[in-house]
Enzyme design. Structure first.
Site, PDB file in Angstrom:
ATOM      1  CB  CYS A 109      76.342 -17.662  -5.328  1.00  0.00           C
ATOM      2  SG  CYS A 109      75.316 -19.137  -5.253  1.00  0.00           S
ATOM      3  CG  HIS A 163      73.232 -14.859  -3.076  1.00  0.00           C
ATOM      4  ND1 HIS A 163      73.624 -15.121  -1.797  1.00  0.00           N
ATOM      5  CD2 HIS A 163      73.592 -15.947  -3.797  1.00  0.00           C
ATOM      6  CE1 HIS A 163      74.206 -16.307  -1.738  1.00  0.00           C
ATOM      7  NE2 HIS A 163      74.186 -16.840  -2.949  1.00  0.00           N
ATOM      8  CB  THR A 175      74.200 -12.428   0.672  1.00  0.00           C
ATOM      9  OG1 THR A 175      73.513 -13.630   0.352  1.00  0.00           O
ATOM     10  CG2 THR A 175      75.465 -12.330  -0.172  1.00  0.00           C
TER      11      THR A 175
END
Lengths: 297, 162
Positions: free
Chosen positions: B29, B46, B23
């Site tokens: 995040c 994620h 990701t």
């Protein structure tokens, strides 16, 4: 002495490169002027689009893309503008004339193709939402327009910083530079905000736009009367970086100016809701404008 | 080699050797990585925000978006691949949770994400074995299913592993 001379030469070269930036199209300039008018009519946007054949084709391509899932393809500009909204039409117009510089890879920041354009777009969407939390009413349209252009200076600076991302990041990590802005200034004698301001002057951007671009990382230095929209873009920029839509090596390496709370009343919970909404709108807009779908989610 | 790329709120699991789950640009995040040594299965989520209560509809549609729904959803995804589903014996790693430069920590969503994920993990009696979180770094992370190697990258820096 030699260092100072070299610094002057680089600055001059940067300013010369600013002059090579492609001009804004007539339609993009007109749309930006229009966005600054609170009493405008959607019909005025339609007229501007209709007078630009290339823009007409792009607007129709976007509205008929799969992202909008129209039951029937449309050939009506009025319907397309009404469906897309003025801000997306402005985004399409700006992409048509600045896409060549905003969508190329940002080598100096080790950013991929489209990174700058996508970051500007997400900042614009976030700044517009943040504007709604201003203590005194400010134009969300101006916040959006300024957001979509706020980092234009990076498009110019990128080539002058080629190969230096690692050094800059190390300097900031070691505490030898306060943030990326300071590092740019130390390296080139200018930062992307001041270069962006020069581009804004070249393009003769109206109203507070040049000032917002110039001070989006140092809002407290902006004139009092435009400080609230500058803070809206400042926060929009930070929201975009926090959401993972930055421009490369400089992501998260800027300071939050706590003075925003004098102009914008926004809580942690508000910010989280904004992040969520902005991400949804960003994905939809990106998909319709660039045809770029998100990864697995 | 198959590559599974996750967007914001995305989650996925794989047990095919040669597969890489990754990701990009985590910002504030956090990527939760679960590695099951028993079945050689690897999963990643994620996570964008700590709590789903701010938008239950989004949580139902994309459970990986929030810490409180993302971790259970990832375990459920891994259960489909033969894992036990309760997380016992799994290796947990966390990556991301960066913050903007702000001495007042006004909007430290990254830290809140990390704490919310750990809270869920603790409730499941799971602990974090390794983490690379916080700081002013937007990270990209990839995990190799066959070796379990977690590689982190960020513009302007050499890659590193945890």
């Amino acid at each position: 002495m030699r260092k100072a001379k070299r610094g002057m030469a680089i600055k001059e070269e940067i300013l010369n490169r600013v002059k090579e930036i492609p001009p804004l199209s007539t339609s993009a300039s007109q749309l930006m002027m229009l966005m600054g008018k609170p009493d405008r009519d959607l019909q005025e946007t339609v007229k501007i689009v209709e007078c630009d054949l290339g823009l007409t084709a792009k607007v129709l391509r976007v509205v008929n893309s799969s992202a909008f899932a129209l039951m029937q393809p449309t050939t009506s500009i009025a319907r397309a503008v009404s469906y897309l909204g003025e801000k997306m039409v402005l985004g399409i117009a700006l992409d048509a004339c600045t896409g060549s510089i905003l969508r190329r890879p940002m080598k100096g920041y080790e950013g991929r193709s489209d990174a700058l354009w996508e970051h500007n777009l997400m900042t614009a969407i976030a700044a517009r939402r943040v504007a709604g939390f201003a203590k005194e009413e400010i134009s969300s349209d101006i916040a959006f327009t300024a957001g979509i252009l706020h980092d234009i200076g990076k498009a110019v600076l990128s080539e002058f910083m080629n190969g230096s991302a690692g050094d800059i990041v190390s300097k900031i990590d070691a505490g030898h530079a306060a943030d990326y802005i300071s590092a740019e200034q130390e390296m080139l004698g200018m930062d992307h905000c001041t270069v962006g301001f020069e581009v804004a002057r070249l393009w003769k951007l109206a109203g507070p736009l040049p000032e917002i671009i110039r001070f989006h990382h140092t809002p407290a230095r902006a004139q009092e009367e435009v400080r609230a929209p500058v803070y809206a873009v400042h926060l929009g920029d930070i929201i975009a970086m926090m959401g993972g839509t930055g421009t490369g090596s400089d992501d998260m390496m800027y300071c939050l100016d706590a003075g925003f709370s004098d102009y914008i009343k926004i809580s942690q919970s508000d910010l989280e809701k904004i992040m969520l909404d902005v991400e949804v709108e960003f994905k939809r807009t990106r998909s319709s404008m660039f045809g770029r779908e998100d990864e697995t989610s | 080699m198959g590559v599974m790329t996750l967007g914001v709120g995305g989650l996925g699991a794989a047990r095919d050797p040669g597969t890489v789950i990754r990701t990009h640009a985590l910002g504030s995040c956090v990527a939760v990585l679960l590695l099951d040594p028993g079945t050689k299965t690897v999963g990643m989520a994620h996570i964008a925000l700590p709590e789903s209560r701010i938008n239950n509809g989004k949580a139902q549609e994309t459970p990986g978006y929030f810490a409180d729904t993302g971790v259970p959803a990832l375990l459920s995804e891994m259960k489909h691949l033969g894992c036990n589903g309760n997380g016992r014996g799994m290796i947990v790693k966390l990556v991301g949770g960066a913050r903007i430069m702000d001495p007042n920590n006004t909007f430290n969503i990254g830290k809140r994400n990390v704490l919310a994920i750990k809270k869920v993990l603790w409730s499941l009696k799971m602990g974090v074995v390794a983490e690379d979180v916080g700081g002013n770094i937007s990270r990209t992370v990839a995990v190799h299913v066959d070796t379990g190697r977690v590689v982190i990258s960020s513009s302007g820096r050499n890659d590193w592993s945890i």
